[in-house]
Scaffold this active site. Structure first.
Site, mmCIF file in Angstrom:
data_model
loop_
_atom_site.group_PDB
_atom_site.id
_atom_site.type_symbol
_atom_site.label_atom_id
_atom_site.label_comp_id
_atom_site.label_asym_id
_atom_site.label_seq_id
_atom_site.Cartn_x
_atom_site.Cartn_y
_atom_site.Cartn_z
ATOM 1 N N LYS A 176 -7.395 4.063 2.590
ATOM 2 C CA LYS A 176 -7.844 3.229 3.707
ATOM 3 C C LYS A 176 -8.145 4.145 4.896
ATOM 4 O O LYS A 176 -9.105 3.950 5.618
ATOM 5 C CB LYS A 176 -6.807 2.183 4.096
ATOM 6 C CG LYS A 176 -7.361 1.235 5.164
ATOM 7 C CD LYS A 176 -6.410 0.139 5.494
ATOM 8 C CE LYS A 176 -5.258 0.619 6.333
ATOM 9 N NZ LYS A 176 -5.676 1.108 7.674
ATOM 10 N N ASP A 177 -7.283 5.165 5.053
ATOM 11 C CA ASP A 177 -7.518 6.166 6.103
ATOM 12 C C ASP A 177 -8.354 7.291 5.493
ATOM 13 O O ASP A 177 -7.899 8.435 5.375
ATOM 14 C CB ASP A 177 -6.188 6.667 6.646
ATOM 15 C CG ASP A 177 -5.432 5.561 7.347
ATOM 16 O OD1 ASP A 177 -5.968 5.014 8.315
ATOM 17 O OD2 ASP A 177 -4.328 5.215 6.893
ATOM 18 N N GLY A 206 -3.127 7.200 1.426
ATOM 19 C CA GLY A 206 -3.977 6.067 1.065
ATOM 20 C C GLY A 206 -5.407 6.270 1.552
ATOM 21 O O GLY A 206 -5.640 6.814 2.630
ATOM 22 N N GLY A 266 0.846 -1.208 0.000
ATOM 23 C CA GLY A 266 0.000 0.000 0.000
ATOM 24 C C GLY A 266 0.877 1.253 0.000
ATOM 25 O O GLY A 266 0.691 2.167 -0.819
ATOM 26 N N HIS A 267 1.855 1.287 0.904
ATOM 27 C CA HIS A 267 2.774 2.435 0.944
ATOM 28 C C HIS A 267 3.550 2.548 -0.374
ATOM 29 O O HIS A 267 3.741 3.640 -0.909
ATOM 30 C CB HIS A 267 3.796 2.274 2.069
ATOM 31 C CG HIS A 267 3.213 2.265 3.444
ATOM 32 N ND1 HIS A 267 3.188 1.144 4.225
ATOM 33 C CD2 HIS A 267 2.645 3.256 4.182
ATOM 34 C CE1 HIS A 267 2.645 1.420 5.391
ATOM 35 N NE2 HIS A 267 2.291 2.698 5.392
ATOM 36 N N SER A 311 -2.353 -3.096 5.812
ATOM 37 C CA SER A 311 -2.160 -2.183 6.935
ATOM 38 C C SER A 311 -0.948 -2.663 7.711
ATOM 39 O O SER A 311 -0.731 -3.881 7.835
ATOM 40 C CB SER A 311 -3.399 -2.233 7.850
ATOM 41 O OG SER A 311 -3.079 -1.701 9.123
ATOM 42 N N SER A 312 -0.176 -1.715 8.234
ATOM 43 C CA SER A 312 0.989 -2.100 9.053
ATOM 44 C C SER A 312 0.528 -2.936 10.241
ATOM 45 O O SER A 312 1.253 -3.796 10.733
ATOM 46 C CB SER A 312 1.702 -0.853 9.548
ATOM 47 O OG SER A 312 2.028 -0.045 8.444
ATOM 48 N N VAL A 349 -5.018 -0.636 -1.249
ATOM 49 C CA VAL A 349 -4.420 -1.858 -1.815
ATOM 50 C C VAL A 349 -4.807 -3.017 -0.901
ATOM 51 O O VAL A 349 -4.735 -2.899 0.336
ATOM 52 C CB VAL A 349 -2.881 -1.725 -1.920
ATOM 53 C CG1 VAL A 349 -2.278 -3.000 -2.499
ATOM 54 C CG2 VAL A 349 -2.514 -0.524 -2.791
#
Ligand code: PAF
Length: 279
Positions: free
Chosen positions: A149-150, A147, A36-37, A185-186, A176
């Protein structure tokens, strides 16, 4: 790729890029990097001459000391991944470098911080505002990549940029997902095997719910999503909201204009995951 740890080093490097007329793309992260990053880094590379990635676990955005303590820290691996992705500069400062003194600024994001993550994690977005504004001041990017997601964070940062009259253009980038559907996610690295196996049920539920939006009212669908996620014994829903994609106003009726986004926060054991889907 250069890896810098101090503000002053980064400021003079950015000065030299600016003198050469180079545009700066910036990807702020808290490390423990995943695809994702890296997708943000790739997007920045497409849109900028120089890509800077920061790796900084920002203490002021954690409202839970345990969460801060267990947040994954994998700097060497992160640097390796960034090198392979073609990042130009990594900024990995110590806490004292970013906060030589405590940051006492209070942002007012109004309604945007009163719902969902803002309501459940008091002070979280103020901390995000503090660190992102400081990083923007140091990096001085033309564009910054975040991203989706947030999703709420993106809305807050857009608002912050407006409030501060900052010239930085905020570029939201798609979520992603793993093949299983789980949003990268981390925090996924903190899940034990059983919770990891069951976490894709979150995305599967949102996907099913999207197909049901025409047959249930907004509130019925929200309840269905919560119940369906909780049916899995490894998951516990914290909230389900369906909101307008720009104002974050909570949708009461499908007839309201605008794009709707379903957002959830779910505990998988002790690990809190968030996800969302445009309906
Ligand atoms: O999304 C994150 O990882 C963080 O909130 C950010 C934007 C890097 C600020 O610490």
């Amino acid at each position: 790729m250069q890896v810098l740890h101090t503000k002053n080093e980064l400021i003079s490097l950015i000065d030299s890029f600016k003198k050469e007329g180079k545009s700066i793309g910036f990807v702020p992260t808290m490390g423990a990097l995943h695809e994702g990053h890296l997708s943000l880094v790739k997007e920045s590379k497409k849109n900028s001459d120089v890509t800077v990635v920061s790796i900084f676990v920002n203490p002021t955005q954690f409202n839970d000391a345990e969460d801060l303590k267990r947040y994954p820290r994998t700097l060497d691996k992160d640097v390796e991944l960034l090198e392979k992705t073609g990042c130009d500069v990594v900024f990995a400062p110590a806490v004292e470098e970013i906060y030589p003194e405590p940051d006492t600024r209070k942002f007012d994001f109004g309604y945007l911080e009163s719902v969902m993550e803002g309501a459940k994690r008091p002070g979280h977005f103020n901390g995000v505002g503090q660190v992102v504004s400081r990083l923007f001041d140091i990096v001085r990017p033309e564009k910054a990549f975040f991203g989706m997601k947030d999703f709420q964070q993106v809305a807050i940062i857009k608002q912050m940029v407006k409030q501060l009259n900052s010239p930085v253009q905020i570029i939201p980038c798609p979520i992603v997902r793993e093949e299983s559907g789980l949003a990268l996610s981390s925090r996924n690295t903190l899940l034990d095997d059983e919770h990891r196996k069951n976490a894709p049920h979150i995305h599967a539920t949102l996907k099913k719910a999207r197909g049901m939006a025409s047959s249930l009212s907004v509130n019925e669908l929200k309840k269905w999503i919560g119940d369906e996620i909780n049916r899995n014994p490894y998951l516990e829903t914290e909230y389900v909201e369906i909101v307008d994609d720009t104002t974050l106003k909570i949708t009461e009726d499908w007839k309201e204009p605008g794009t709707k986004v379903a957002c959830v926060a779910v505990y998988a054991g002790k690990i809190r995951l968030i996800d969302n889907m445009v309906f």
